[in-house]
Design an enzyme around this catalytic site. Structure first.
Site, PDB file in Angstrom:
ATOM      1  N   VAL A  13      53.917  27.427  23.932  1.00 44.80           N
ATOM      2  CA  VAL A  13      52.893  26.481  23.459  1.00 44.80           C
ATOM      3  C   VAL A  13      53.320  25.033  23.745  1.00 44.80           C
ATOM      4  O   VAL A  13      52.498  24.196  24.160  1.00 44.80           O
ATOM      5  CB  VAL A  13      52.624  26.681  21.943  1.00 44.80           C
ATOM      6  CG1 VAL A  13      51.521  25.737  21.467  1.00 44.80           C
ATOM      7  CG2 VAL A  13      52.238  28.132  21.653  1.00 44.80           C
ATOM      8  N   GLY A 184      54.317  43.429  28.356  1.00 42.70           N
ATOM      9  CA  GLY A 184      54.393  42.096  27.745  1.00 42.70           C
ATOM     10  C   GLY A 184      53.232  41.765  26.820  1.00 42.70           C
ATOM     11  O   GLY A 184      53.075  40.620  26.406  1.00 42.70           O
ATOM     12  N   GLU A 187      55.341  42.501  21.372  1.00 42.59           N
ATOM     13  CA  GLU A 187      56.729  42.032  21.250  1.00 42.59           C
ATOM     14  C   GLU A 187      57.678  43.226  21.176  1.00 42.59           C
ATOM     15  O   GLU A 187      57.280  44.311  20.756  1.00 42.59           O
ATOM     16  CB  GLU A 187      56.885  41.245  19.942  1.00 42.59           C
ATOM     17  CG  GLU A 187      55.920  40.114  19.753  1.00 42.59           C
ATOM     18  CD  GLU A 187      56.447  38.798  20.293  1.00 42.59           C
ATOM     19  OE1 GLU A 187      57.632  38.728  20.644  1.00 42.59           O
ATOM     20  OE2 GLU A 187      55.646  37.857  20.376  1.00 42.59           O
ATOM     21  N   ASP A 198      50.840  39.215  10.732  1.00 41.49           N
ATOM     22  CA  ASP A 198      50.338  38.029  11.439  1.00 41.49           C
ATOM     23  C   ASP A 198      48.872  37.773  11.048  1.00 41.49           C
ATOM     24  O   ASP A 198      48.480  36.641  10.757  1.00 41.49           O
ATOM     25  CB  ASP A 198      50.476  38.291  12.951  1.00 41.49           C
ATOM     26  CG  ASP A 198      49.824  37.230  13.809  1.00 41.49           C
ATOM     27  OD1 ASP A 198      50.441  36.174  14.017  1.00 41.49           O
ATOM     28  OD2 ASP A 198      48.683  37.457  14.284  1.00 41.49           O
ATOM     29  N   LYS A 202      47.015  34.590   8.896  1.00 43.94           N
ATOM     30  CA  LYS A 202      45.852  33.860   9.423  1.00 43.94           C
ATOM     31  C   LYS A 202      44.670  33.907   8.454  1.00 43.94           C
ATOM     32  O   LYS A 202      43.997  32.896   8.242  1.00 43.94           O
ATOM     33  CB  LYS A 202      45.470  34.426  10.798  1.00 43.94           C
ATOM     34  CG  LYS A 202      46.536  34.124  11.864  1.00 43.94           C
ATOM     35  CD  LYS A 202      46.292  34.917  13.138  1.00 43.94           C
ATOM     36  CE  LYS A 202      47.299  34.565  14.220  1.00 43.94           C
ATOM     37  NZ  LYS A 202      47.280  35.503  15.355  1.00 43.94           N
TER      38      LYS A 202
HETATM   39  N1  HSE Z   1      50.943  37.606  18.006  1.00 42.81           N
HETATM   40  C1  HSE Z   1      49.623  37.043  17.942  1.00 42.81           C
HETATM   41  C2  HSE Z   1      48.609  38.039  18.447  1.00 42.81           C
HETATM   42  C3  HSE Z   1      49.452  35.805  18.764  1.00 42.81           C
HETATM   43  O1  HSE Z   1      48.954  39.131  18.905  1.00 42.81           O
HETATM   44  O2  HSE Z   1      47.436  37.731  18.363  1.00 42.81           O
HETATM   45  C4  HSE Z   1      49.883  34.561  18.105  1.00 42.81           C
HETATM   46  O3  HSE Z   1      49.203  34.305  16.926  1.00 42.81           O
END
Ligand code: HSE
Length: 437
Positions: A13, A184, A187, A198, A202
């Protein structure tokens, strides 16, 4: 005089951000007035995809957040520490913050925003949710006239990619995950994505903005996609659904619990059966989308790339531009722009999942003999769970496979019925339980 940026991090980023700032032609004219002043990196020797004078670079990140010449600290390091401490230190030194770090905001937003308000600085985070998709500023500004009733998002690209491939290739989760890691798209340690963490970060951020209260992350119910099987995806398809990992924040219309602030929310992340004609059903691959419902607007959906260098940097630079514009035009430096700052202090009350009213899909493996479907039906009836359909779909070895879809039920009642069924001699297991939108 140019606005001086201290960039913390020159990874994916950070590199994207530097590329935009170094090449302002044909973009906003305000970019001409923004200067990358210092760049904090872990190693000076690493070869980079962007060409910045070596003299701007330092590994002493603290010298950036305390440098009196710097106006805005752009934190794109990711992770909790040192990001949290550096952000707090920068705020204490009067710097505005632009961050892409959802984990640090979801966990430490309370102390960060309190410190920012005291210091009279902005903390902007468009890039933290949905990558390049504008959703934070629209919630703060363009949708400000609305009473928001719900936000439903596909906010994790990795899981959406895996579920999309499971659907198109009829593959199992572990095989597709392994391939996604090779390519890729996932992760090496996929936990944050596939276990829904994650997405939980959000939706906590979006809920806080949409409903004007702080969210304690531990109150956010979070289930990932590990338990979704190819069999469930196939049954869902026959029933007219696709399976998506949804992040949901909703105002409870008739809350079963009281809240000191008078408002109760559902905030949750889990896989769900989504009707094929729902606006989120067609969002495939790594893309993200966020569906916002409010009065009087109705439904509005934001769609686009939820990650990646350029898209995420697009959101980071938009925040830098917002700060540049406000600083350039504001006459009263003491007063933060009310549509950019984040000033709520109270915590929203989150309803327990047992009070959620939703439809369910469940798959049972049972002995194959007369009366089993009747027994299941009786247990559901005992707990006031009304069924939309119950069908024996086939066999897995010696065991019969039975798929049930309920009408809207209170989750607590549904779980009680399942507990009653688990101990029935005829029931081998209940491999899948999924909510239905
Ligand atoms: N790891 C997140 C996703 C991206 O797979 O959407 C970054 O927020």
């Amino acid at each position: 005089m140019a606005l001086k940026i201290g960039l913390l991090g020159l990874g994916t980023v950070g590199t994207g951000t530097a590329k935009i700032l170094l090449n302002p032609a044909e973009r906003s004219p305000l970019l001409q007035e923004i200067e990358i002043y210092r760049v904090g990196v872990r190693s000076l020797d690493k070869s980079r995809d962007v060409s910045l004078p070596q003299k701007l670079m330092t590994t002493a990140l603290e010298t950036i957040v305390t440098d009196p010449a710097i106006d805005v600290v752009v934190e794109v390091l990711g992770g909790i520490e040192p990001a949290r401490s550096l952000i707090l230190q920068a705020i204490a030194h009067g710097k505005h913050i632009v961050t892409a770090n959802k984990a640090v905001i979801a966990r430490h937003g309370d102390e960060i925003f309190t410190a920012a308000e005291e210091a009279g600085v902005y903390v902007l985070l468009e890039a933290a949710v949905g990558g390049g998709i504008p959703v934070i500023q629209p919630l703060k500004q363009s949708l400000g006239a609305n009473r928001i009733s719900s936000i439903t998002g596909i906010v994790n690209g990795t899981t959406n990619y895996i579920l999309t491939r499971m659907q198109t290739e009829r593959g199992e989760f572990t095989d597709i995950l392994a391939d996604a890691q090779k390519l890729g798209y996932a992760e090496a340690d996929p936990t944050a994505d596939v276990d829904g963490l994650d997405a939980a970060d959000k939706i906590a951020i979006l809920a806080s903005l949409a409903f004007g209260g702080r969210i304690k992350l531990q109150d956010v119910h979070c289930e990932g996609i590990r338990q979704v099987s190819a069999a469930d995806i196939a049954y869902a398809e026959k029933l007219g659904f696709v399976i998506k990992l949804l992040a949901v924040a909703k105002r409870e219309k008739t809350p079963a619990i009281a809240s000191p602030e008078g408002e109760v929310l559902q905030v949750r992340v889990h896989p769900a059966l989504v009707p094929k004609n729902h606006p989120l059903a067609s969002i495939s691959g790594v893309y993200n989308a966020i569906l916002v419902e409010g009065e009087p607007i109705g439904q509005v959906m934001f769609f686009g790339p939820g990650a990646g260098s350029g898209p995420t940097a697009s959101a980071v630079v938009a925040d830098i531009l917002n700060i540049a514009a406000v600083l350039k035009t504001s006459k009263d430096a003491e007063q933060l722009h009310p549509l950019l700052s984040c000033v709520h202090q109270h915590y929203s009350t989150i309803a327990p999942m047992s009070e959620l009213v939703t439809r369910f899909y469940a798959r049972f493996l049972t002995k194959d003999r007369p009366g089993v479907i009747g027994q299941l039906g009786t247990s559901f009836g005992n707990h006031s769970v009304s069924l939309e359909s119950i069908v024996q779909t086939g066999f897995q070895g010696e065991l019969a496979e039975i798929v049930v879809v309920t009408h809207d039920v209170r989750e607590g009642n549904f779980r009680d019925a399942l507990e009653e069924m688990r101990v029935l001699e005829a029931v081998d297991s209940i491999p899948s339980i999924l909510r239905v939108v």
